[in-house]
Design a protein around this motif. Structure first.
Motif, PDB file in Angstrom:
ATOM      1  N   GLU A  69       9.735  -9.954   5.358  1.00  0.00           N
ATOM      2  CA  GLU A  69       9.988  -8.948   4.317  1.00  0.00           C
ATOM      3  C   GLU A  69       8.958  -7.832   4.475  1.00  0.00           C
ATOM      4  N   GLU A  95       6.293  -5.066   3.964  1.00  0.00           N
ATOM      5  CA  GLU A  95       5.277  -4.828   2.945  1.00  0.00           C
ATOM      6  C   GLU A  95       5.610  -3.548   2.186  1.00  0.00           C
ATOM      7  N   ALA A  96       5.237  -3.473   0.926  1.00  0.00           N
ATOM      8  CA  ALA A  96       5.483  -2.277   0.121  1.00  0.00           C
ATOM      9  C   ALA A  96       4.884  -1.055   0.814  1.00  0.00           C
ATOM     10  N   SER A 156       5.548 -13.996   4.431  1.00  0.00           N
ATOM     11  CA  SER A 156       7.008 -13.857   4.403  1.00  0.00           C
ATOM     12  C   SER A 156       7.662 -14.126   5.752  1.00  0.00           C
ATOM     13  N   CYS A 194       4.836  -6.818   7.728  1.00  0.00           N
ATOM     14  CA  CYS A 194       5.548  -7.601   6.721  1.00  0.00           C
ATOM     15  C   CYS A 194       4.578  -8.185   5.688  1.00  0.00           C
ATOM     16  N   ARG A 195       5.121  -8.503   4.532  1.00  0.00           N
ATOM     17  CA  ARG A 195       4.335  -9.083   3.449  1.00  0.00           C
ATOM     18  C   ARG A 195       3.732 -10.404   3.916  1.00  0.00           C
TER      19      ARG A 195
END
Length: 456
Positions: free
Chosen positions: A347, A349-350, A322, A318-319
């Motif tokens: 959230e 991660e990209a 977040s 995750c980001r």
């Protein structure tokens, strides 16, 4: 050529049996059941069959797609490749599943990810994981009271034909003898003492110790599932069965626990359960048991340990910054038990995908212990049998990036002519051996009673 999915409405059925009964004997038939009709139900039922491909992982870690051995030995990487092979054009929709993977990930899949060891404990012969790639689904939305068929035009005509065929008649189900545990009180107490020694030595803070119960059976496992469903309505139930040379294999899961939920926008949620009390026989007793659970320092401490473990697991994918905990040790009451349930969110991660999240957090911390890898090694040493699907996960991964999975507790596994159930609980430094032994029974006593033909 990319085929376009169509979404068409079907008559709403509050109970998924009305549709699944016609499909349950088709190849790869699956039901993810949100527990309706019940006060404890979820929102969606997902039904499908006849997968485009089937990926399985055997007890030695070999990955096969449609029977052919794969060079890729990481099951999650192989599943991602299979998911990406599904070429469909789909409309915008709020529905959670428009094609993708449905199946289970057994607890022992953790051996592919962590240095657990290779104990020679007896194994239930089901594949360690079995996931189908499905290009259609029948979805029931209980909030909107609507049913939808998601399929290409050609598939839609096939499925409607299957649904219009008479449902195969159900057969009786019977246990040939009562469930028998693989350890008695003394055997459990010896293992409990070993866990306490590991905790005092600083090896671990918490261990989830389980025991298995088994019984021979004959008859229709679908009938058995319906008995269990009546006894314990839960929001993360599921049924899947398939024939083998050794007889039928099946999973009958009545789980109350969500493992990982991921939306296509990358929002992630997990809902660990730690802390249990039975429901009371009277409203006053029920309230007293619920209040006792909420006030229990021991149960809250167990829950907080697992929340910390899951925060770390989610933090791997995750980001940064977040991951948060919007609910800590909230009380949730089900048909047969009260639980303490926390919520951990994050959230993605990209560049990360739902299967990356599943691999990062697998198996769930609520059914291993802390720290996770050492807990799994101790479980492997102390439990007489492998866990099979129990404490693994059931669920789906959608082509758009949605995922919803459960922790496979309150789960029966059929292998050949035997049915297996497990009950477990988290042990910490101030656990009481007798209370913990009774808790392993409390969690599945109603399931045993339902299958043995008594009242739940």
């Amino acid at each position: 050529m990319t085929e376009r999915l169509q979404i068409s409405s079907l008559p709403y059925r509050e109970d998924p049996r009305a549709y699944f009964a016609s499909l349950r004997q088709r190849p790869g038939a699956v039901l993810l059941d949100s527990g309706r009709p019940a006060a404890f139900g979820g929102r969606y039922d997902i039904i499908s069959s006849d997968p485009v491909s089937l990926l399985s992982v055997d007890g030695q870690g070999n990955v096969r797609v449609d029977g052919a051995l794969c060079e890729q030995r990481n099951p999650f990487v192989a599943q991602q490749a299979l998911l990406e092979s599904l070429s469909l054009e789909f409309p915008a929709s709020h529905l959670p599943f428009l094609g993708g993977l449905i199946g289970y990930w057994g607890y022992d899949l953790g051996r592919a990810l962590e240095p657990v060891g290779d104990a020679s404990a007896p194994v239930v012969a089901l594949p360690t994981s079995r996931t189908g790639l499905y290009d259609w689904a029948l979805i029931q939305d209980h909030r909107e009271k609507a049913s939808w068929l998601v399929a290409t035009h050609a598939r839609r005509e096939q499925v409607l034909g299957w649904l219009h065929q008479p449902a195969p008649p159900g057969a009786d189900f019977q246990l040939l003898s009562p469930f028998a545990g693989e350890m008695d009180r003394a055997g459990y107490a010896r293992r409990f003492a070993a866990v306490q020694a590991y905790i005092r030595a600083g090896d671990c803070y918490q261990i989830n110790l389980a025991q298995r119960f088994s019984a021979p059976y004959r008859g229709d496992l679908w009938s058995a599932y319906l008995r269990l469903r009546q006894a314990t309505p839960t929001p993360f139930a599921g049924y899947m069965a398939w024939p083998t040379e050794r007889g039928e294999q099946a999973i009958l899961s009545l789980s109350p626990e969500r493992f990982l939920h991921c939306r296509a926008d990358g929002h992630v949620e997990t809902r660990p359960i730690k802390g249990t009390r039975p429901r009371g026989a009277t409203p006053e007793q029920d309230r007293r048991l619920a209040d006792e659970l909420k006030a229990s320092h021991k149960d809250r401490a167990e829950n907080v340990m697992i929340v910390d473990l899951l925060r770390n697991d989610l933090g791997r994918v995750c980001r940064p910054g977040s991951v948060r905990v919007p609910q800590l040790c909230g009380l949730e009451s089900y048909a047969n038990v009260h639980h303490l349930v926390s919520i951990v969110c994050g959230e993605l991660e990209a560049g990360r995908r739902p299967l990356d999240l599943l691999a990062a957090a697998f198996p769930g911390g609520s059914i291993t212990g802390a720290p996770k890898v050492r807990a799994m090694q101790i479980i492997d040493e102390l439990e007489p049998s492998r866990r099979s699907v129990y404490c693994g996960s059931l669920g789906f991964v959608d082509v758009r990036g949605n995922m919803d999975t459960s922790i496979a507790i309150r789960t029966a596994v059929a292998d050949g002519e035997r049915l297996h159930l497990w009950g477990g609980g988290g042990l910490v430094a101030d656990s009481d051996v007798e209370a913990e032994y009774v808790e392993t029974l409390d969690k599945i006593r109603h399931l045993m009673a339902a299958l043995e033909g008594g009242k739940a």
